[in-house]
Design a protein around this motif. Structure first.
Motif, short mmCIF file in Angstrom:
data_model
loop_
_atom_site.label_atom_id
_atom_site.label_comp_id
_atom_site.label_asym_id
_atom_site.label_seq_id
_atom_site.Cartn_x
_atom_site.Cartn_y
_atom_site.Cartn_z
N MET A 1 2.07 11.46 -10.78
CA MET A 1 1.96 12.92 -10.65
C MET A 1 3.29 13.64 -10.85
SD MET A 1 -1.27 13.57 -10.12
CE MET A 1 -1.30 15.24 -9.45
N GLY A 2 4.39 12.89 -10.72
CA GLY A 2 5.71 13.46 -10.98
C GLY A 2 6.09 14.57 -10.02
N ILE A 3 5.67 14.47 -8.76
CA ILE A 3 5.94 15.52 -7.77
C ILE A 3 7.23 15.19 -7.03
CG2 ILE A 3 5.10 16.64 -5.66
CD1 ILE A 3 2.25 16.03 -6.67
N ARG A 4 8.20 16.10 -7.12
CA ARG A 4 9.52 15.89 -6.52
C ARG A 4 9.96 17.16 -5.79
NH1 ARG A 4 12.26 10.71 -7.46
NH2 ARG A 4 10.77 9.64 -8.80
N PRO A 5 9.99 17.14 -4.47
CA PRO A 5 10.53 18.29 -3.73
C PRO A 5 12.04 18.16 -3.53
CG PRO A 5 9.52 16.74 -2.22
CD PRO A 5 9.40 16.13 -3.59
N ASP A 6 12.70 19.29 -3.35
CA ASP A 6 14.13 19.31 -3.07
C ASP A 6 14.41 20.41 -2.06
OD1 ASP A 6 16.90 19.51 -3.01
OD2 ASP A 6 17.13 19.13 -5.15
N ALA A 7 14.64 20.00 -0.82
CA ALA A 7 14.81 20.96 0.26
C ALA A 7 16.03 21.85 0.08
CB ALA A 7 14.90 20.21 1.60
N ARG A 8 17.02 21.40 -0.70
CA ARG A 8 18.23 22.20 -0.88
C ARG A 8 17.93 23.54 -1.53
NH1 ARG A 8 21.53 17.53 -3.89
NH2 ARG A 8 19.42 17.31 -4.76
N SER B 1 0.82 -1.21 0.00
CA SER B 1 0.00 0.00 0.00
C SER B 1 0.86 1.26 0.00
CB SER B 1 -0.95 -0.01 1.20
OG SER B 1 -0.27 -0.25 2.41
N PHE B 2 1.93 1.27 0.77
CA PHE B 2 2.82 2.43 0.78
C PHE B 2 3.48 2.62 -0.58
CE2 PHE B 2 2.23 1.70 5.26
CZ PHE B 2 2.44 2.93 5.88
N GLY B 3 3.84 1.51 -1.24
CA GLY B 3 4.44 1.60 -2.56
C GLY B 3 3.48 2.15 -3.60
N VAL B 4 2.20 1.80 -3.48
CA VAL B 4 1.19 2.33 -4.40
C VAL B 4 1.05 3.84 -4.21
CG1 VAL B 4 -1.29 2.35 -4.91
CG2 VAL B 4 -0.08 0.17 -4.67
N ILE B 5 1.02 4.29 -2.96
CA ILE B 5 0.90 5.73 -2.68
C ILE B 5 2.07 6.49 -3.31
CG2 ILE B 5 0.97 7.47 -0.87
CD1 ILE B 5 -1.70 6.04 -0.98
N GLU B 6 3.28 6.03 -3.05
CA GLU B 6 4.44 6.72 -3.61
C GLU B 6 4.46 6.63 -5.13
OE1 GLU B 6 9.26 7.22 -2.98
OE2 GLU B 6 8.30 5.36 -2.32
N GLY B 7 4.07 5.48 -5.67
CA GLY B 7 4.04 5.32 -7.12
C GLY B 7 3.12 6.31 -7.80
N ILE B 8 2.00 6.64 -7.16
CA ILE B 8 1.06 7.59 -7.74
C ILE B 8 1.55 9.03 -7.57
CG2 ILE B 8 -1.26 8.58 -7.47
CD1 ILE B 8 -2.25 5.70 -6.90
N VAL B 9 2.03 9.37 -6.38
CA VAL B 9 2.39 10.77 -6.11
C VAL B 9 3.71 11.16 -6.77
CG1 VAL B 9 2.91 12.46 -4.32
CG2 VAL B 9 1.05 10.81 -3.98
N GLN B 10 4.77 10.37 -6.55
CA GLN B 10 6.05 10.69 -7.17
C GLN B 10 6.14 10.19 -8.60
OE1 GLN B 10 9.63 11.78 -5.07
NE2 GLN B 10 9.38 9.87 -3.92
N GLY B 11 5.44 9.09 -8.89
CA GLY B 11 5.50 8.50 -10.22
C GLY B 11 4.54 9.16 -11.18
#
Length: 485
Positions: free
Chosen positions: A379-386, A367-377
């Motif tokens: 939807m292509g959402i990538r934050p960068d704190a730097r 389930s956690f992998g599905v969530i990340e797959g949808i949001v980062q995969g």
């Protein structure tokens, strides 16, 4: 008010997007996803409910935690937490992530040869299924590098410098990058001739798994007489690359360069020693008999981003897609395939993992992998704190719409809507300013933010696909709609 019908209705009209974003703050403050691809929307809803089901009880002695191991154990494992942490952050489990990763870092010790506890339970103790004492326990050697990589990704996602600057994590970084490698004979030129059981208890009992697997050199646990796994090389590469990035961020450029060069030695050994020219695939293990073999393990070559040759990546992806793997391995695949230009197959894995007929889909990583797959995969959402920045790119298999609201990252909360492949919107519903890099596949000449023309820039990804993008600042409470032509 019902969010999902409203979102889909308004997604279908360009003029409705800003209305969606202005109303998102009225909804309950937990992440929501909606899409014109109803099967993916249902996959997210199932995964969210399942993942949150694994949240630990607030009164448990260990502190905040969520299930990340075999569910009957009421426990969390280093590999699983490292994989589940971004999904957990998306779902608001930040206290759980910080507590579990801190416990792993804190429990590293010299008496365990710089290992931590492979698995801890809700009582705050090392899980007895994997631990007897500091001389007799189960431990997979890629774990230290996985936790190091996970803590770095948590920093990039959250902006919380605790993950890289707190004394517990600094000690874990330093000991992992030096003492752990030395103690377990893991230098780049030792991977094929290292002893199979360094630091084994004396007397050594081969039939005791707490002796035999005290320092298992792979996440692959079904191969007898294992000397080195290819996933361990990939983990070493990423772990040292991560430490280099942490040092670079602290202005320690000379040290950062040295660790980056050391990391590259592992990647070169991987490409030189482990590629099977006959089958055009990587070997995945090296045995005590001096022979290479192939089992599971390729997943981690891509998870740790250790491959750079696109021809070999394609061969590896094709081989992964040709077989049915256990759900632990499969749970990594949606994001891996989205990241490697195989969006159709990534979608297939999302649907497979969330299907009620899939065996063991209740394993927490799924389930956690599905969530990340949808949001980062997807939807292509990538934050960068730097750089306090967010990039987005819609990796859809068609031209549909998708939106996510109440997504916590970088100390703020954002809402993102993709309407087709030429228009994206971002609302900053939190308190911190962010820089937004809105990316679109294709070669476009014009970009507009709320109707005002912006400079459009161009790039090419590692697969040769053209990307057009525009960069803007999004202040707290601001919403911007960017489209390209």
């Amino acid at each position: 008010m019902n969010f999902k019908p409203l979102l889909i209705h308004r997604l279908l009209t360009a003029t409705g997007i800003l209305c969606i974003l202005s109303n998102l703050s009225a909804f309950a403050q937990d992440v929501k996803f909606s899409s014109s691809d109803k099967r993916i929307e249902q996959a997210f809803a199932w995964a969210k409910d399942m993942a949150l089901h694994y949240k630990g009880h607030p009164a448990d002695p260990v502190g905040p935690w969520y299930e990340s191991a075999l569910p009957p154990r009421d426990a969390f494992c280093m590999r699983d937490v490292s994989h589940q942490s971004i999904g957990g952050e998306i779902l608001g489990l930040k206290r759980e992530n910080q507590n579990m990763l801190t416990l792993f870092a804190r429990n590293m010790s010299a008496s365990k040869n710089w290992c931590s506890y492979w698995e801890m339970n809700k009582a705050g103790k090392p899980a007895p299924e994997d631990y007897r004492n500091d001389r007799e326990f189960w431990y997979n050697l890629p774990a230290n590098f996985d936790v190091l990589y996970a803590s770095w990704r948590m920093y990039l996602w959250t902006g919380n410098k605790y993950y890289i600057n707190d004394a517990v994590f600094v000690n874990f970084q330093e000991k992992t990058a030096k003492d752990y490698i030395d103690t377990w004979v893991l230098s780049a030129d030792s991977m094929l001739n290292r002893p199979a059981h360094p630091n084994a208890p004396v007397p050594f009992n081969e039939s005791d798994s707490f002796h035999r697997c005290r320092g298992l050199p792979s996440y692959s646990e079904g191969v007898p007489n294992l000397k080195t796994g290819v996933d361990l090389l990939a983990a070493l590469y990423q772990g040292l690359s991560t430490y280099s990035a942490i040092l670079a961020g602290k202005g320690k450029s000379a040290e950062a360069k040295a660790y980056a060069l050391n990391a590259e030695k592992y990647r070169q050994r991987l490409e030189t020693d482990w590629w099977n020219t006959k089958d055009n695939l990587y070997f995945t293990y090296y045995g005590k008999d001096g022979k290479f073999g192939r089992d599971e393990g390729e997943t981690f070559l891509l998870w740790f981003d250790a491959l750079k040759d696109t021809t070999r990546i394609k061969k590896t992806l094709s081989h992964l897609a040709s077989k049915t793997w256990n759900v632990e391995n499969t749970s990594y695949l949606p994001l891996i395939f989205y990241n490697n230009n195989s969006c159709d197959k990534a979608r297939d894995y999302l649907l497979y993992l969330s299907d009620k007929n899939t065996e063991r889909r209740e394993y927490p990583e799924v389930s956690f992998g599905v969530i990340e797959g949808i949001v980062q995969g997807l939807m292509g959402i990538r934050p960068d704190a730097r750089s306090q920045s967010i990039s987005t790119i819609y990796k859809t298999t068609g031209n549909g719409n998708a939106g996510i609201s109440n997504l916590p990252l970088l100390g703020t909360v954002i809402n993102v809507v993709h309407q087709g492949t030429k228009q994206s919107s971002l609302n900053n519903a939190g308190k911190l300013q962010v820089s937004w890099k809105a990316m679109f596949y294709g070669d476009y000449k014009l970009a507009y933010a709320n109707g005002k023309q912006l400079p459009v820039k161009h790039a090419t990804d590692s697969w040769g696909k053209h990307i057009s993008f525009a960069e803007v600042t999004v202040k707290p409470g601001q919403q911007l709609n960017i489209n390209v032509k």
